[in-house]
Scaffold this motif. Structure first.
Motif, PDB file in Angstrom:
ATOM      1  N   THR A  10      -2.245   6.557   4.441  1.00  0.00           N
ATOM      2  CA  THR A  10      -2.286   5.241   3.787  1.00  0.00           C
ATOM      3  C   THR A  10      -2.115   4.125   4.813  1.00  0.00           C
ATOM      4  OG1 THR A  10      -1.351   6.202   1.768  1.00  0.00           O
ATOM      5  CG2 THR A  10      -1.212   3.814   2.026  1.00  0.00           C
ATOM      6  N   GLN A  12       0.667  11.928   3.688  1.00  0.00           N
ATOM      7  CA  GLN A  12       0.016  10.993   2.775  1.00  0.00           C
ATOM      8  C   GLN A  12       0.357   9.549   3.132  1.00  0.00           C
ATOM      9  OE1 GLN A  12       0.871  11.740  -1.350  1.00  0.00           O
ATOM     10  NE2 GLN A  12      -0.277   9.945  -2.063  1.00  0.00           N
ATOM     11  N   ILE A  13       1.589   9.297   3.480  1.00  0.00           N
ATOM     12  CA  ILE A  13       1.990   7.939   3.869  1.00  0.00           C
ATOM     13  C   ILE A  13       1.302   7.545   5.170  1.00  0.00           C
ATOM     14  CG2 ILE A  13       3.948   6.535   4.631  1.00  0.00           C
ATOM     15  CD1 ILE A  13       5.696   8.097   2.691  1.00  0.00           C
ATOM     16  N   ASP A  47       0.815  -1.204   0.000  1.00  0.00           N
ATOM     17  CA  ASP A  47       0.000   0.000   0.000  1.00  0.00           C
ATOM     18  C   ASP A  47       0.858   1.267   0.000  1.00  0.00           C
ATOM     19  OD1 ASP A  47      -2.211  -1.610   0.019  1.00  0.00           O
ATOM     20  OD2 ASP A  47      -2.537  -1.466   2.192  1.00  0.00           O
ATOM     21  N   THR A 107       1.455   4.369  -3.271  1.00  0.00           N
ATOM     22  CA  THR A 107       1.067   5.775  -3.174  1.00  0.00           C
ATOM     23  C   THR A 107       1.626   6.609  -4.326  1.00  0.00           C
ATOM     24  OG1 THR A 107       2.970   6.206  -1.743  1.00  0.00           O
ATOM     25  CG2 THR A 107       0.872   5.691  -0.661  1.00  0.00           C
TER      26      THR A 107
END
Length: 412
Positions: free
Chosen positions: A119, A115-116, A79, A83
């Motif tokens: 996720t 963003q990580i 995952d 990204t």
């Protein structure tokens, strides 16, 4: 244990012996193969430097009990890599015990970090509070590497001078440094082949094994110095005395190495299997490999190399010749007695025949008187010089007494 104790006593007294020094080429060949494997591992795989050295971002994900599984780690890897962030394409995901997973990426911007983190929350169902983020710059790792290298150089210089000053033999310093380099190269090669991360804990472990390796080597060298102090009185060569020293310290080296390796092996198992990640396994692997290599090198590398270097000295070579000559004489004390031949000079014939009548006849006829051989014929023996020729005795013409029976004694 009783048999092992008796074996140690026999090795110490010399009743039993393992030829470590005499089989130098065998030990060199074995070490050469191990070093070649280590160099190939370094060349093809290289060292896996940790985040502290290369810099980057680390996301520690806290999870409920028993949910930090390898399946969740694989899911996070896919995952995060999906990204599309360039710094997250070579993401490293590892489990840390049963309650956390560590995600490591290249240096990212604050927006990419958010963003990580989002996720990760969506992937394994955790909240933002369960994720801790650490940003590590590569300059810190470079500073650690630089200071470690300086410490290593200073350590090697001081130890070389210490061994040279203590034993008063620079060849012992050379042998000890070669054995130490052997241990370091094997340890680094094992790290490359195993794929373990090189962290500051690894550097700490490597610096620790330097002292352990030299400690075992110095103990053996001290026994070598004791055995070679009076070689002339022991009638041994330098190589034999050095080999005896290794045998005398063999049981001690094995016992201390096993006692040290058992707890380190337990720490390695806990760090690598139970915890899965962290500085504990990095430190334990360096200690375990370095201690095992140090015990091997002190027995099979350092002392045989020292004996080889000493064998090039003229005094040691001369002593070896004398010892071999003495042993040949002990095996056959008459090996140096000359054998009679037809063309042997006259001066050498009379002493070999042992016939006193021929010697007397030669003296009466005015012939050349054979001279006795004054060369040494055995260990420590010197033939005394002759005081003069053997002349006819004045009592040779007298009537010699004859033995009479007891009944006739005193009767005319």
């Amino acid at each position: 244990m009783g048999k092992f104790s008796r074996l140690g006593n026999d090795l110490y007294t010399g009743r039993k012996s393992v030829d470590f020094v005499g089989k130098t080429r065998v030990w060199y060949a074995i070490s050469g193969l191990i070093i070649i494997a280590a160099v190939l591992g370094l060349y093809f795989k290289g060292l896996n430097f940790g985040l502290e050295f290369r810099g980057g971002a680390q996301f520690t994900v806290s999870m409920p009990a028993n949910e930090a599984t390898q399946d969740n780690a694989d899911q996070l890897r896919d995952d995060v890599a999906g990204t599309g962030i360039a710094a997250a394409q070579q993401v490293v995901v590892t489990t840390a015990g049963k309650n956390s997973i560590i995600v490591e990426t290249e240096p990212v911007t604050p927006a990419e970090g958010n963003q990580i983190s989002t996720t990760i929350q969506q992937s394994v169902g955790v909240t933002k509070a369960d994720i801790s983020t650490d940003e590590i710059g590569p300059s810190w790792g470079k500073e650690v590497a630089k200071r470690s290298a300086i410490g290593l150089v200073v350590f090697l210089v001081l130890v070389t001078l210490m061994i040279w000053g203590y034993f008063r033999q620079w060849k012992m310093s050379v042998a000890a440094m070669v054995a130490l380099s052997h241990d370091l190269l094997i340890t680094v090669g094992i790290y490359a082949l195993s794929g373990f991360e090189v962290t500051p804990a690894t550097v700490t472990g490597v610096l620790t094994i330097l002292g352990f390796s030299l400690y075992d080597t110095v103990v053996v060298f001290d026994k070598v110095r004791e055995n070679t102090k009076n070689l002339r009185s022991t009638h041994q060569t330098y190589a034999e005395a050095a080999n005896l020293a290794v045998n005398q310290t063999l049981v001690r080296s094995i016992n201390t190495s096993i006692v040290a390796l058992i707890p380190v092996g337990a720490i390695l198992y806990v760090g690598a299997v139970q915890l899965g990640s962290g500085p504990l396994k990095d430190l334990a692997l360096a200690l375990f490999v370095g201690m095992a290599a140090g015990a091997y090198s002190s027995i099979f590398i350092a002392t045989p190399l020292l004996a080889h270097l000493k064998s090039l000295e003229p005094d040691v070579q001369e002593l070896e010749k004398r010892v071999k000559a003495r042993r040949r004489h002990q095996v056959d004390p008459y090996a140096q007695v000359p054998v009679y031949t037809d063309d042997m000079p006259v001066a050498a014939e009379a002493p070999l025949t042992g016939d006193r009548e021929e010697q007397t006849a030669a003296a009466r006829s005015g012939g050349a008187r054979p001279q006795p051989n004054t060369d040494a014929t055995g260990r420590g023996r010197v033939v005394p010089p002759s005081r003069g020729p053997v002349r006819p005795s004045s009592s040779s013409g007298r009537a010699q007494p004859s033995r009479k029976s007891k009944s006739k004694r005193g009767k005319k």
